[in-house]
Write an enzyme that holds these catalytic residues in place. Structure first.
Site, PDB file in Angstrom:
ATOM      1  N   HIS A  70      41.930  61.290  53.377  1.00  0.00           N
ATOM      2  CA  HIS A  70      41.722  62.620  53.505  1.00  0.00           C
ATOM      3  C   HIS A  70      42.256  63.307  52.323  1.00  0.00           C
ATOM      4  O   HIS A  70      43.351  63.126  52.083  1.00  0.00           O
ATOM      5  CB  HIS A  70      42.432  63.262  54.864  1.00  0.00           C
ATOM      6  N   GLU A  73      45.602  65.148  51.506  1.00  0.00           N
ATOM      7  CA  GLU A  73      46.855  64.744  52.109  1.00  0.00           C
ATOM      8  C   GLU A  73      47.719  64.154  51.271  1.00  0.00           C
ATOM      9  O   GLU A  73      47.625  62.867  50.933  1.00  0.00           O
ATOM     10  CB  GLU A  73      46.647  63.817  53.483  1.00  0.00           C
ATOM     11  N   HIS A 165      48.779  59.305  56.048  1.00  0.00           N
ATOM     12  CA  HIS A 165      48.269  60.319  55.937  1.00  0.00           C
ATOM     13  C   HIS A 165      49.484  61.561  56.318  1.00  0.00           C
ATOM     14  O   HIS A 165      50.779  61.250  56.430  1.00  0.00           O
ATOM     15  CB  HIS A 165      47.738  60.573  57.450  1.00  0.00           C
ATOM     16  N   GLU A 229      51.403  59.186  60.335  1.00  0.00           N
ATOM     17  CA  GLU A 229      51.178  60.759  59.930  1.00  0.00           C
ATOM     18  C   GLU A 229      52.795  60.843  59.531  1.00  0.00           C
ATOM     19  O   GLU A 229      53.874  60.764  60.192  1.00  0.00           O
ATOM     20  CB  GLU A 229      50.859  61.401  61.146  1.00  0.00           C
TER      21      GLU A 229
END
Length: 351
Positions: A70, A73, A165, A229
């Site tokens: 993404h 990010e 991420h 994450e």
């Protein structure tokens, strides 16, 4: 010509080169560090790095590390860029083969999560679907699958993939990892320790196979894979990289082939969650009773109605459940969120 010039031309580092060549079809190029380490720039944003033959690989492993799947990010991208600069500058010696990936360069330039379609839903062959014909992100997914397959074939050691991420949505647990579902597989203890080393204290066991990058590498390449994450989305240059020192130092240790440290407080206990319910948009006057601004890992008490439609409803069971990835703005049939609860000793497939 220096190694940096061979790989990045006039640009100061890997990230700057990627951002300035995001739409360029650059040819593959190969160069060597003074110690014999080979670096191949497979494409814009993809580096295949192999130590010289005969060098010890104490952990007997090969690593795929990806960031920027993404494009907005940015912190993990900056972490990887820093590690590449350290290696090229001779700050430390590489012990194991690594494939390093900046996933979506065009979205990185735009500062957007994606341009046309979510790249992290296009793996495991999903990019072949007719609705994605001609899309740049489908082509990128196909290329990255091929690069990973080639890397896995070339390096038959134990394979690991960490897809890094950050999140737009707030979370009551700032750093957490997701372990893709593969029938009969459980999380190795050493990987739980690695997550703690990286200051990731929460693990979510996924309940079915998916089309994410880490799902592809786990199911198709037999890698031990995790989506990780690591905090909040911020633009390039606005990240406090000290907040990401855990993953940086843990990856550097792995790259160097050093032994794993034993878990130390405060990062010595991993909380593991399992999925108890997948929320899908049924389309039958589907009504989702979770606020738009709710944080990941928000808990709901037993009996709380989470969603309903004209035919059914879902209530939290006998013990509290938390929600992750809530997003009602999805098409009919797509996932709106997951209800989870901590894994207990009575659950099957214990770690």
């Amino acid at each position: 010509m220096s190694v940096k010039q061979d790989l990045f031309g006039t640009h100061s580092d890997w990230l700057t080169h990627t951002l300035n060549n995001a739409v360029a079809g650059l040819p593959e190029t190969k160069t060597y560090l003074p110690d014999g380490t080979r670096i191949i720039r497979k494409a814009v944003g993809v580096l295949d790095i192999t130590p010289p033959a005969g060098r010890a690989n104490p952990n007997s492993e090969a690593l795929i590390v990806s960031a920027g799947v993404h494009g907005n990010e940015t912190a993990p991208i900056e972490v990887l860029n820093g590690l590449v600069s350290e290696l090229i500058d001779g700050a430390w010696t590489l012990a194991c083969p690594v494939l390093l990936i900046q996933g979506n360069p065009q979205a990185m330039v735009a500062g957007e999560r994606f341009l046309e379609v979510n790249l992290n839903r296009l793996f495991d062959g999903a990019h072949q679907r007719s609705e994605y014909d001609g899309l740049a992100e489908a082509a990128r997914a196909k290329f990255l699958e091929g690069a990973c397959r080639q890397f896995a074939t070339a390096h038959p050691q134990a394979l690991y993939h960490y897809d890094l991420h950050t999140a737009i949505r707030p979370s009551h647990r700032e750093r957490f990892a997701l372990y893709p579902f593969v029938e009969g597989r459980t999380v190795p203890a050493d990987q739980c320790d690695f997550l703690l080393e990286a200051e990731v204290e929460t693990l979510l066991l996924q309940h079915k196979a998916g089309t994410t990058f880490s799902s592809f590498s786990s199911s198709q390449l037999n890698a031990e894979s995790f989506t990780v994450e690591l905090g909040k989305v911020r633009p390039f240059g606005q990240n406090d990289l000290q907040r990401f020192s855990g993953i940086r130092d843990a990856l550097r240790r792995r790259f160097r082939g050093q032994a794993a440290p034993s878990p130390q407080p405060p990062f010595d206990q991993l909380t593991v969650f399992k999925v108890v319910h997948e929320i899908l948009n049924t389309g039958r006057n589907f009504r989702f009773h979770v606020p738009d601004n709710v944080a990941n890992f928000t808990e709901y008490a037993p009996g709380t109605v989470i969603w309903e439609d004209d035919a059914t409803e879902y209530r939290v069971g006998d013990s509290a459940e938390a929600i992750v990835f809530p997003n009602p703005q999805v098409p009919v049939g797509h996932r709106v969120g997951l209800m989870i609860r901590p894994k207990t000793g009575s659950d099957e497939n214990l770690i």
